[in-house]
Scaffold this motif. Structure first.
Motif, PDB file in Angstrom:
ATOM      1  N   GLU A 198      22.967 -20.181  15.681  1.00  0.00           N
ATOM      2  CA  GLU A 198      22.853 -20.801  14.364  1.00  0.00           C
ATOM      3  C   GLU A 198      24.064 -20.548  13.472  1.00  0.00           C
ATOM      4  O   GLU A 198      24.262 -21.244  12.484  1.00  0.00           O
ATOM      5  CB  GLU A 198      21.581 -20.310  13.673  1.00  0.00           C
ATOM      6  CG  GLU A 198      20.315 -20.785  14.357  1.00  0.00           C
ATOM      7  CD  GLU A 198      19.063 -20.292  13.683  1.00  0.00           C
ATOM      8  OE1 GLU A 198      19.150 -19.722  12.576  1.00  0.00           O
ATOM      9  OE2 GLU A 198      17.977 -20.474  14.262  1.00  0.00           O
ATOM     10  N   GLU A 202      17.603 -28.934  24.182  1.00  0.00           N
ATOM     11  CA  GLU A 202      16.515 -28.154  23.593  1.00  0.00           C
ATOM     12  C   GLU A 202      15.631 -27.587  24.683  1.00  0.00           C
ATOM     13  O   GLU A 202      15.292 -28.291  25.643  1.00  0.00           O
ATOM     14  CB  GLU A 202      15.658 -29.029  22.673  1.00  0.00           C
ATOM     15  CG  GLU A 202      16.333 -29.377  21.378  1.00  0.00           C
ATOM     16  CD  GLU A 202      16.326 -28.251  20.373  1.00  0.00           C
ATOM     17  OE1 GLU A 202      15.643 -27.224  20.579  1.00  0.00           O
ATOM     18  OE2 GLU A 202      17.037 -28.394  19.373  1.00  0.00           O
ATOM     19  N   GLN A 208      10.869 -24.382  22.532  1.00  0.00           N
ATOM     20  CA  GLN A 208      11.286 -24.474  21.133  1.00  0.00           C
ATOM     21  C   GLN A 208      10.759 -25.746  20.483  1.00  0.00           C
ATOM     22  O   GLN A 208      10.320 -25.731  19.331  1.00  0.00           O
ATOM     23  CB  GLN A 208      12.810 -24.447  21.026  1.00  0.00           C
ATOM     24  CG  GLN A 208      13.422 -23.110  21.370  1.00  0.00           C
ATOM     25  CD  GLN A 208      14.936 -23.167  21.339  1.00  0.00           C
ATOM     26  OE1 GLN A 208      15.537 -24.206  21.611  1.00  0.00           O
ATOM     27  NE2 GLN A 208      15.549 -22.050  21.013  1.00  0.00           N
ATOM     28  N   VAL A 209      10.809 -26.838  21.205  1.00  0.00           N
ATOM     29  CA  VAL A 209      10.298 -28.104  20.684  1.00  0.00           C
ATOM     30  C   VAL A 209       8.800 -27.987  20.412  1.00  0.00           C
ATOM     31  O   VAL A 209       8.311 -28.397  19.354  1.00  0.00           O
ATOM     32  CB  VAL A 209      10.587 -29.264  21.661  1.00  0.00           C
ATOM     33  CG1 VAL A 209       9.935 -30.550  21.189  1.00  0.00           C
ATOM     34  CG2 VAL A 209      12.083 -29.448  21.843  1.00  0.00           C
ATOM     35  N   ARG A 246       7.070 -25.254  19.849  1.00  0.00           N
ATOM     36  CA  ARG A 246       6.857 -24.337  18.723  1.00  0.00           C
ATOM     37  C   ARG A 246       7.086 -25.040  17.391  1.00  0.00           C
ATOM     38  O   ARG A 246       6.296 -24.891  16.448  1.00  0.00           O
ATOM     39  CB  ARG A 246       7.795 -23.141  18.857  1.00  0.00           C
ATOM     40  CG  ARG A 246       7.082 -21.823  18.675  1.00  0.00           C
ATOM     41  CD  ARG A 246       8.001 -20.613  18.875  1.00  0.00           C
ATOM     42  NE  ARG A 246       8.244 -20.407  20.297  1.00  0.00           N
ATOM     43  CZ  ARG A 246       9.441 -20.354  20.864  1.00  0.00           C
ATOM     44  NH1 ARG A 246      10.530 -20.477  20.155  1.00  0.00           N
ATOM     45  NH2 ARG A 246       9.571 -20.170  22.160  1.00  0.00           N
ATOM     46  N   ARG A 247       8.171 -25.821  17.273  1.00  0.00           N
ATOM     47  CA  ARG A 247       8.447 -26.543  16.023  1.00  0.00           C
ATOM     48  C   ARG A 247       7.379 -27.588  15.734  1.00  0.00           C
ATOM     49  O   ARG A 247       6.971 -27.765  14.584  1.00  0.00           O
ATOM     50  CB  ARG A 247       9.824 -27.193  16.081  1.00  0.00           C
ATOM     51  CG  ARG A 247      10.957 -26.267  15.748  1.00  0.00           C
ATOM     52  CD  ARG A 247      12.234 -27.013  15.389  1.00  0.00           C
ATOM     53  NE  ARG A 247      12.581 -28.080  16.304  1.00  0.00           N
ATOM     54  CZ  ARG A 247      13.295 -27.930  17.416  1.00  0.00           C
ATOM     55  NH1 ARG A 247      13.719 -26.747  17.768  1.00  0.00           N
ATOM     56  NH2 ARG A 247      13.577 -28.961  18.176  1.00  0.00           N
ATOM     57  N   LEU A 248       6.924 -28.283  16.763  1.00  0.00           N
ATOM     58  CA  LEU A 248       5.887 -29.291  16.575  1.00  0.00           C
ATOM     59  C   LEU A 248       4.588 -28.641  16.115  1.00  0.00           C
ATOM     60  O   LEU A 248       3.918 -29.144  15.206  1.00  0.00           O
ATOM     61  CB  LEU A 248       5.662 -30.082  17.865  1.00  0.00           C
ATOM     62  CG  LEU A 248       4.612 -31.189  17.791  1.00  0.00           C
ATOM     63  CD1 LEU A 248       4.948 -32.194  16.700  1.00  0.00           C
ATOM     64  CD2 LEU A 248       4.457 -31.872  19.120  1.00  0.00           C
ATOM     65  N   ALA A 295       4.274 -25.857  14.440  1.00  0.00           N
ATOM     66  CA  ALA A 295       4.471 -25.436  13.050  1.00  0.00           C
ATOM     67  C   ALA A 295       4.367 -26.633  12.108  1.00  0.00           C
ATOM     68  O   ALA A 295       3.759 -26.541  11.032  1.00  0.00           O
ATOM     69  CB  ALA A 295       5.827 -24.751  12.892  1.00  0.00           C
ATOM     70  N   HIS A 296       4.932 -27.761  12.509  1.00  0.00           N
ATOM     71  CA  HIS A 296       4.864 -28.978  11.700  1.00  0.00           C
ATOM     72  C   HIS A 296       3.416 -29.437  11.530  1.00  0.00           C
ATOM     73  O   HIS A 296       2.976 -29.753  10.422  1.00  0.00           O
ATOM     74  CB  HIS A 296       5.698 -30.082  12.351  1.00  0.00           C
ATOM     75  CG  HIS A 296       5.550 -31.420  11.701  1.00  0.00           C
ATOM     76  ND1 HIS A 296       6.089 -31.708  10.469  1.00  0.00           N
ATOM     77  CD2 HIS A 296       4.899 -32.541  12.107  1.00  0.00           C
ATOM     78  CE1 HIS A 296       5.778 -32.945  10.145  1.00  0.00           C
ATOM     79  NE2 HIS A 296       5.068 -33.477  11.122  1.00  0.00           N
ATOM     80  N   GLU A 324       1.519 -27.162   9.223  1.00  0.00           N
ATOM     81  CA  GLU A 324       1.884 -27.419   7.822  1.00  0.00           C
ATOM     82  C   GLU A 324       1.160 -28.659   7.297  1.00  0.00           C
ATOM     83  O   GLU A 324       0.672 -28.667   6.168  1.00  0.00           O
ATOM     84  CB  GLU A 324       3.394 -27.590   7.694  1.00  0.00           C
ATOM     85  CG  GLU A 324       3.862 -28.098   6.335  1.00  0.00           C
ATOM     86  CD  GLU A 324       3.541 -27.176   5.179  1.00  0.00           C
ATOM     87  OE1 GLU A 324       3.455 -27.682   4.038  1.00  0.00           O
ATOM     88  OE2 GLU A 324       3.365 -25.967   5.407  1.00  0.00           O
TER      89      GLU A 324
END
Length: 93
Positions: A22, A48, A52-53, A55-57, A59-60, A63
């Protein structure tokens, strides 16, 4: 070395690690690798990991679910909606 690894394999591994760091931009990685076009760097090294994909999905979606549970903002009782649009930049005045 007793392996079938080549210098190109090591360069590729280093580039993948840099692309995932990062603190480095993709432009930084392009410059380090000496690629003439940013698209070359992006096409090859912006890979990717599936985990990781996912995990982000997750979290989205969490939310979105949390946002749906939040109470609706209070209605501005006693104010003309067109006045609020002017004040807060909504709608055409």
């Amino acid at each position: 070395m007793g392996t079938n690894w080549s210098m190109h394999d090591l360069r590729h591994t280093a580039a993948l690690r840099m692309a995932r760091d990062e603190s480095l931009s993709l432009r930084d990685v392009q410059t380090i690798l000496g690629h003439a076009h940013l698209s070359t760097t992006a096409d090859v090294y912006l890979v990717e990991e599936e985990s990781q994909v996912i995990r982000r999905l997750q979290a989205h979606l969490a939310e979105l679910k949390d946002r749906a549970k939040r109470p609706a903002p209070p209605v501005a009782v006693g104010y003309d909606a067109s006045d609020l649009d002017v004040l807060f930049g909504g709608g055409a005045a």
